[in-house]
Design a protein around this motif. Structure first.
Motif, short mmCIF file in Angstrom:
data_model
loop_
_atom_site.label_atom_id
_atom_site.label_comp_id
_atom_site.label_asym_id
_atom_site.label_seq_id
_atom_site.Cartn_x
_atom_site.Cartn_y
_atom_site.Cartn_z
N TRP A 125 11.53 -4.57 0.98
CA TRP A 125 11.87 -3.54 -0.01
C TRP A 125 10.74 -3.40 -1.04
O TRP A 125 10.31 -2.29 -1.34
N ASP A 126 10.29 -4.52 -1.59
CA ASP A 126 9.26 -4.47 -2.62
C ASP A 126 7.98 -3.82 -2.10
O ASP A 126 7.37 -2.98 -2.75
N GLY A 127 7.55 -4.25 -0.89
CA GLY A 127 6.32 -3.72 -0.33
C GLY A 127 6.40 -2.24 -0.04
O GLY A 127 5.43 -1.50 -0.28
N THR A 163 2.59 -1.11 -0.95
CA THR A 163 1.72 -2.07 -0.24
C THR A 163 2.09 -2.21 1.23
O THR A 163 1.32 -2.78 2.00
N ILE A 164 3.25 -1.71 1.61
CA ILE A 164 3.63 -1.61 3.02
C ILE A 164 3.84 -0.13 3.33
O ILE A 164 4.66 0.54 2.70
N THR A 165 3.08 0.40 4.28
CA THR A 165 3.13 1.81 4.61
C THR A 165 4.26 2.09 5.61
O THR A 165 4.83 1.18 6.21
N ALA A 166 4.52 3.39 5.82
CA ALA A 166 5.54 3.77 6.80
C ALA A 166 5.16 3.29 8.19
O ALA A 166 6.02 2.83 8.95
N THR A 167 3.88 3.38 8.51
CA THR A 167 3.43 2.88 9.82
C THR A 167 3.72 1.41 9.96
O THR A 167 4.20 0.93 11.00
N GLU A 168 3.47 0.65 8.89
CA GLU A 168 3.72 -0.79 8.92
C GLU A 168 5.21 -1.11 9.02
O GLU A 168 5.59 -2.07 9.68
#
Length: 537
Positions: free
Chosen positions: A289-291, A296-301
């Motif tokens: 959730w935070d990322g 810092t976490i993309t949709a692709t990731e």
């Protein structure tokens, strides 16, 4: 003093068994509330119970450890196994000490009727022996022989049992435990095969799947729970231990300790496993959730994380599960809108298809289910689920079944205009729902049944028992895939946190002392009554 086998921690995330001890590393494990909740994450919940000490009278436990330079280390001594759910845990009878930077100790004493806490200087440096003991009617905590606090016992350990859990608060920080000694007996907890007896629900059900959700730690540590579980049921669903945040508490760090125990128990006792769950808006780890929310976490990731998680989970248990609630509660309340989960936010509606295709690719023999509440009655929500299933089928997506949760209530305030002892779902409703999905080749299971009493009238227990029997009858007659209750004993009911622990959680077929209720007998009688139908399965 007896030395405890440190190898009992083998298999826990954040615990590495080495030749010189067990290295604990902070993983920032949290049970995370939903993003719009005002609740703070539950930090470092006691998910690493490994040791159970049998004690009598006064006792002493010593933990020898080496601390890193700047850390915050937790030591928790539980008199009762903590209750752990999606976003919370409840330490019923626990003494907790948090040592900060080796020179300060914060302690808390949790009791169902009383919580106390305090702090004290505890200059221990990097090498320390922690001592926890009971002396008469007092609990004493010491560091390197220096008393930190002395508190009234409050009966926390009157059952003669102490469960130990250890944890590290700071991410990346470590501490090494080199020895644990005790005046009591250390009880190892191998997963056992339970002797089977005749006349149980399981015995009478034959090939029909009589199931229950399972809380892993009672399954391991509580003999009564474990024995009833293996004797009465032939299918189990993990209540928590296969949920995303329990399996992957930190990014790329997988914890299969509890789910391994559950799978092992099922195989030793000839039980089917119905897994639960991956893609859900709840039980999503805080790091994800935070990322996602901070970029810092993309949709692709997010998509890659979902794929990898499914590959790891389904790959580990390939050929060992019959079915799985891959998608849980996709709809937002009573609408056709999908829940605002991290999966939906990042991947849109396609997250459902993606997850189903990936799971089927990894283990094509597992039946994949969508599990949802409020769909056992004819109405809009059932239509929404039906339409989603047809949409997936039309696109050639592997979808095999749906779960009807059926958390039912009698005598609740919102049912004030109804007849006393009535529930919201009739046999006709349930039978029709099963038939509707069967007509398009979809399996249906009752997946999370409990029937909670709220106001208790003189006739309520009999009414609840009758409803249990009615729902079982509908499932057998309509050819349901399985009939699963969300637990079997009020002692570990998932409802207990929302209400008073001793006054609620009364919706299951055994009470908190493991005594069968009228509801159990009603199910048993119904299986007798339908014996001829069961032999045809």
């Amino acid at each position: 003093m007896t030395s405890s086998p440190l190898t009992l921690w083998e298999g826990f995330s954040g615990a590495t068994v080495q030749s010189n001890g067990v290295l604990f590393e902070g993983l920032d494990r949290k049970l995370s509330p939903l993003p719009d909740s005002e609740d703070a994450p539950v930090h470092n919940p006691p998910l690493n119970l490994a040791m159970r000490f049998q004690m009598a009278g006064d006792f002493e436990i010593n933990i020898t450890a080496t601390l890193s330079a700047a850390n915050s280390t937790y030591f928790m001594f539980h008199g009762v196994i903590p209750m752990v759910q999606d976003e919370w845990y409840y330490a019923l009878s626990t003494f907790k000490a948090q040592i900060v930077n080796g020179d300060w100790c914060y302690w808390s004493l949790y009791h169902p009727d009383n919580t106390e806490g305090g702090n004290a200087a505890a200059s221990v440096g990097s090498n320390v022996i922690y001592t926890f003991k009971r002396e008469g009617t007092e609990l004493v905590f010491l560091t390197n022989g220096v008393e930190v606090t002395r508190q009234s016992d409050l009966g926390l350990f009157d059952d003669g049992v102490v469960y130990l859990s250890l944890d590290e608060a700071n991410v990346g920080a470590t501490f090494l435990v080199t020895e644990i000694t005790t005046t009591g007996t250390v009880e190892e907890t191998p997963v056992r095969r339970v002797p089977k007896t005749v006349g149980t629900l399981r015995d009478k059900a034959g090939k029909f799947r009589m199931g229950t959700a399972v809380s892993t730690y009672p399954m391991v540590f509580d003999e009564q729970y474990r024995t009833i579980l293996g004797n009465e049921f032939n299918q189990i669903t993990p209540e928590n231990c296969m949920k995303f945040q329990f399996i992957q508490p930190a990014r790329g760090v997988y914890d299969f300790y509890e789910s391994d125990k559950l799978i092992d128990y099922a195989e030793r006792n000839g039980m089917d496993v119905h897994g639960h769950t991956v893609a859900w808006n709840e039980a999503t780890p805080q790091w994800l959730w935070d990322g996602w929310l901070d970029g810092t976490i993309t949709a692709t990731e997010v998509g890659e994380i979902l794929d990898e998680h499914i590959e790891m989970l389904f790959g580990r248990y390939k050929g060992r599960m019959v079915s799985f609630d891959l998608i849980n509660e996709p709809f937002q309340d009573w609408t056709d809108q999908l829940r605002d989960s991290v999966w939906f936010q990042a991947l849109g509606r396609g997250y459902i298809e993606r997850a189903l295709r990936k799971a089927h690719e990894v283990d094509p023999d597992v039946l994949l289910f969508i599990n949802e509440w409020g769909c056992e009655e004819a109405g809009d929500k059932q239509d929404f689920l039906f339409n989603l299933v047809v949409e997936l089928q039309t696109a050639g997506v592997p979808i095999h079944g749906i779960g009807l949760q059926m958390h039912e209530d009698v005598n609740a305030e919102y049912q004030a205009s109804w007849d006393a002892d009535s529930t919201s779902v009739s046999k006709t409703h349930l039978t029709s729902a099963i038939a509707r999905f069967h007509a398009i080749g979809i399996e249906v299971r009752v997946s999370e049944l409990d029937i909670n009493q709220h106001q208790i009238f003189a006739t309520t227990p009999k009414a609840v028992a009758a409803w249990y029997a009615t729902y079982l009858e509908a499932c057998i007659e309509a050819g349901a895939h399985s009939f699963t209750m969300w637990g079997f004993t009020d002692r570990w009911s998932s409802l207990n946190e929302w209400y008073n622990y001793c006054g609620h959680g009364n919706g299951l077929i055994y009470d908190a002392q493991y005594r069968p209720k009228l509801s159990y007998q009603a199910l048993s009688n119904k299986l007798d009554e339908m014996a001829s139908s069961l032999t045809l399965l």
